[in-house]
Design a protein around this motif. Sequence first.
Motif, PDB file in Angstrom:
ATOM      1  N   GLY A  43       0.711  -1.257   0.402  1.00  0.00           N
ATOM      2  CA  GLY A  43       0.128   0.059  -0.298  1.00  0.00           C
ATOM      3  C   GLY A  43       1.051   1.415   0.182  1.00  0.00           C
ATOM      4  O   GLY A  43       0.021   2.125   0.985  1.00  0.00           O
ATOM      5  N   SER A  44       2.037   0.872  -0.766  1.00  0.00           N
ATOM      6  CA  SER A  44       3.127   2.010  -0.550  1.00  0.00           C
ATOM      7  C   SER A  44       2.998   2.775  -1.748  1.00  0.00           C
ATOM      8  O   SER A  44       1.809   2.945  -2.298  1.00  0.00           O
ATOM      9  N   ARG A  45       3.682   3.950  -1.962  1.00  0.00           N
ATOM     10  CA  ARG A  45       3.382   5.546  -2.996  1.00  0.00           C
ATOM     11  C   ARG A  45       4.498   4.616  -4.128  1.00  0.00           C
ATOM     12  O   ARG A  45       5.625   4.784  -3.568  1.00  0.00           O
ATOM     13  N   LEU A  46       4.022   4.595  -5.719  1.00  0.00           N
ATOM     14  CA  LEU A  46       4.557   4.203  -6.737  1.00  0.00           C
ATOM     15  C   LEU A  46       5.172   5.653  -7.319  1.00  0.00           C
ATOM     16  O   LEU A  46       4.224   5.926  -8.172  1.00  0.00           O
ATOM     17  N   VAL A  47       6.429   5.837  -7.721  1.00  0.00           N
ATOM     18  CA  VAL A  47       7.199   6.959  -7.925  1.00  0.00           C
ATOM     19  C   VAL A  47       7.750   6.645  -9.964  1.00  0.00           C
ATOM     20  O   VAL A  47       8.480   6.387  -9.043  1.00  0.00           O
ATOM     21  N   VAL A  48       7.384   7.259 -10.251  1.00  0.00           N
ATOM     22  CA  VAL A  48       7.353   6.810 -11.776  1.00  0.00           C
ATOM     23  C   VAL A  48       7.855   8.020 -12.911  1.00  0.00           C
ATOM     24  O   VAL A  48       7.427   9.356 -12.633  1.00  0.00           O
ATOM     25  N   ASP A  49       8.934   8.175 -11.893  1.00  0.00           N
ATOM     26  CA  ASP A  49      10.834   8.438 -12.222  1.00  0.00           C
ATOM     27  C   ASP A  49      10.495   8.909 -14.077  1.00  0.00           C
ATOM     28  O   ASP A  49      10.725   7.994 -14.617  1.00  0.00           O
ATOM     29  N   GLU A  50      10.054  10.321 -14.231  1.00  0.00           N
ATOM     30  CA  GLU A  50      10.548  10.226 -15.875  1.00  0.00           C
ATOM     31  C   GLU A  50       9.689   9.176 -17.118  1.00  0.00           C
ATOM     32  O   GLU A  50       9.706   8.828 -17.412  1.00  0.00           O
ATOM     33  N   GLY A  51       8.647   9.529 -16.424  1.00  0.00           N
ATOM     34  CA  GLY A  51       7.080   8.865 -16.958  1.00  0.00           C
ATOM     35  C   GLY A  51       7.069   9.422 -18.745  1.00  0.00           C
ATOM     36  O   GLY A  51       6.746   7.715 -19.270  1.00  0.00           O
ATOM     37  N   ASP A  52       7.407  10.309 -18.994  1.00  0.00           N
ATOM     38  CA  ASP A  52       7.590  10.489 -20.175  1.00  0.00           C
ATOM     39  C   ASP A  52       8.142   9.285 -21.261  1.00  0.00           C
ATOM     40  O   ASP A  52       8.112   8.979 -22.295  1.00  0.00           O
ATOM     41  N   ARG A  53       9.441   8.576 -20.431  1.00  0.00           N
ATOM     42  CA  ARG A  53      10.502   7.524 -21.344  1.00  0.00           C
ATOM     43  C   ARG A  53       9.728   6.649 -21.508  1.00  0.00           C
ATOM     44  O   ARG A  53      10.488   5.486 -22.448  1.00  0.00           O
ATOM     45  N   ALA A  54       8.351   6.303 -20.817  1.00  0.00           N
ATOM     46  CA  ALA A  54       7.828   4.522 -20.869  1.00  0.00           C
ATOM     47  C   ALA A  54       7.414   4.472 -22.639  1.00  0.00           C
ATOM     48  O   ALA A  54       6.646   5.665 -23.185  1.00  0.00           O
ATOM     49  N   SER A  55       7.563   3.105 -23.203  1.00  0.00           N
ATOM     50  CA  SER A  55       7.285   2.278 -24.636  1.00  0.00           C
ATOM     51  C   SER A  55       7.273   1.496 -25.038  1.00  0.00           C
ATOM     52  O   SER A  55       7.909   0.574 -23.869  1.00  0.00           O
ATOM     53  N   GLY A  56       6.716   1.330 -25.726  1.00  0.00           N
ATOM     54  CA  GLY A  56       6.822  -0.479 -25.699  1.00  0.00           C
ATOM     55  C   GLY A  56       6.180  -1.812 -24.812  1.00  0.00           C
ATOM     56  O   GLY A  56       4.714  -1.174 -24.037  1.00  0.00           O
ATOM     57  N   ASP A  57       6.528  -2.397 -24.519  1.00  0.00           N
ATOM     58  CA  ASP A  57       6.641  -3.613 -23.474  1.00  0.00           C
ATOM     59  C   ASP A  57       6.686  -2.730 -22.097  1.00  0.00           C
ATOM     60  O   ASP A  57       5.241  -2.960 -20.896  1.00  0.00           O
ATOM     61  N   SER A  58       7.382  -1.265 -21.766  1.00  0.00           N
ATOM     62  CA  SER A  58       7.151  -1.277 -20.639  1.00  0.00           C
ATOM     63  C   SER A  58       6.217  -0.362 -20.372  1.00  0.00           C
ATOM     64  O   SER A  58       5.895  -0.509 -19.427  1.00  0.00           O
ATOM     65  N   LEU A  59       5.515   0.334 -21.559  1.00  0.00           N
ATOM     66  CA  LEU A  59       4.377   1.168 -20.772  1.00  0.00           C
ATOM     67  C   LEU A  59       3.043   0.426 -21.358  1.00  0.00           C
ATOM     68  O   LEU A  59       2.454   0.575 -20.143  1.00  0.00           O
ATOM     69  N   ALA A  60       3.276  -1.230 -21.832  1.00  0.00           N
ATOM     70  CA  ALA A  60       2.005  -1.413 -21.195  1.00  0.00           C
ATOM     71  C   ALA A  60       2.619  -2.241 -19.809  1.00  0.00           C
ATOM     72  O   ALA A  60       0.872  -2.430 -19.597  1.00  0.00           O
ATOM     73  N   ILE A  61       3.427  -2.760 -19.455  1.00  0.00           N
ATOM     74  CA  ILE A  61       3.352  -2.726 -17.982  1.00  0.00           C
ATOM     75  C   ILE A  61       2.983  -2.077 -17.049  1.00  0.00           C
ATOM     76  O   ILE A  61       2.751  -2.270 -15.961  1.00  0.00           O
ATOM     77  N   LEU A  62       3.597  -0.806 -17.281  1.00  0.00           N
ATOM     78  CA  LEU A  62       3.442   0.234 -16.525  1.00  0.00           C
ATOM     79  C   LEU A  62       1.764   0.623 -16.024  1.00  0.00           C
ATOM     80  O   LEU A  62       1.095   0.911 -15.153  1.00  0.00           O
ATOM     81  N   LEU A  63       0.611   0.058 -17.707  1.00  0.00           N
ATOM     82  CA  LEU A  63      -0.486   0.853 -17.659  1.00  0.00           C
ATOM     83  C   LEU A  63      -1.268  -0.314 -16.814  1.00  0.00           C
ATOM     84  O   LEU A  63      -1.983   0.545 -16.003  1.00  0.00           O
ATOM     85  N   ALA A  64      -0.373  -1.541 -16.870  1.00  0.00           N
ATOM     86  CA  ALA A  64      -1.424  -2.778 -16.050  1.00  0.00           C
ATOM     87  C   ALA A  64      -1.312  -2.273 -14.846  1.00  0.00           C
ATOM     88  O   ALA A  64      -1.644  -2.169 -13.728  1.00  0.00           O
ATOM     89  N   ILE A  65       0.200  -1.474 -13.973  1.00  0.00           N
ATOM     90  CA  ILE A  65       0.625  -1.161 -12.422  1.00  0.00           C
ATOM     91  C   ILE A  65      -0.420  -0.344 -12.633  1.00  0.00           C
ATOM     92  O   ILE A  65      -0.992  -0.146 -11.402  1.00  0.00           O
ATOM     93  N   LEU A  66      -0.758   0.501 -12.702  1.00  0.00           N
ATOM     94  CA  LEU A  66      -1.546   1.859 -12.931  1.00  0.00           C
ATOM     95  C   LEU A  66      -3.174   1.885 -12.900  1.00  0.00           C
ATOM     96  O   LEU A  66      -3.453   2.650 -13.161  1.00  0.00           O
ATOM     97  N   ASP A  67      -2.918   0.680 -13.458  1.00  0.00           N
ATOM     98  CA  ASP A  67      -5.294   0.476 -13.751  1.00  0.00           C
ATOM     99  C   ASP A  67      -5.480   1.133 -12.586  1.00  0.00           C
ATOM    100  O   ASP A  67      -5.368   0.645 -11.296  1.00  0.00           O
TER     101      ASP A  67
END
Length: 243
Positions: free
Chosen positions: A93-117
């Motif tokens: 139940g922590s805070r996830l800090v996504v540093d430089e989130g604009d650099r997410a793309s491709g597979d990493s973006l898809a995984i991040l979207l699942a985590i941040l759903d």
Amino acid sequence: MSNDTTIQDLPPCWRDYRLAIESGIDRIILFGPPGTGKTYGAMNLGLPEGGKSERLIVNEDITDLEIRGGFMPNARGGVDFLEGAGIRAWRNGSRLVVDEGDRASGDSLAILLAILDSPRSASFTRPDTGEIITPASGFSAVITSNIEDPDDLPPALRDRFPVAICINEAHPDALSLIPENLRTIAASMVSAESGRRASLRAFLAYSTMTGKIPEDDAIRLAFGPRAELVRDALRLAKLAEGS
């Protein structure tokens, strides 16, 4: 909430951040010029009592191992599944800090979207145990980025974050990390226009070198092309103290 500075004493951008957190917003983008303490604020400010943060630095080489987790060799000659920052933040139940989130793309973006759903939709099954992990109560996320417009983020990522705040001034708690005699100058230069701007990191580096190497060298190494601006500001500050 653990806040060292009263809301009345905060610059407007940090006041907005605190208001958003205290009103229950759990997805926030902090964007704007570098060196203003966005990551510091995301990691440390407005956490519930005893709350913690997990930092995820996004770059072109980020892997699922860092975000969700993966198998790693152990001392016994086998492998163990190690949870990544996203799943650890879910579990605790922590805070996830996504540093430089604009650099997410491709597979990493898809995984991040699942985590941040949405917590109602988000789940992850550990491949070693079959345990189904979902975001625990209190899970939140903050994206930090040096972009000028939050709509420059990938649309699906932007859509998950209803509040975006431009951070263009240093937070007083971040300024407190540098010596008192530098804070006024630092606050001014952190929020200056691009040609005169210097980051909090530069002031931290300068304060670390001060007294260990010649003053001119410390200024030159910490501030580079802005060294002369800092020399002038320090000179004026000393004159003001002596008047």
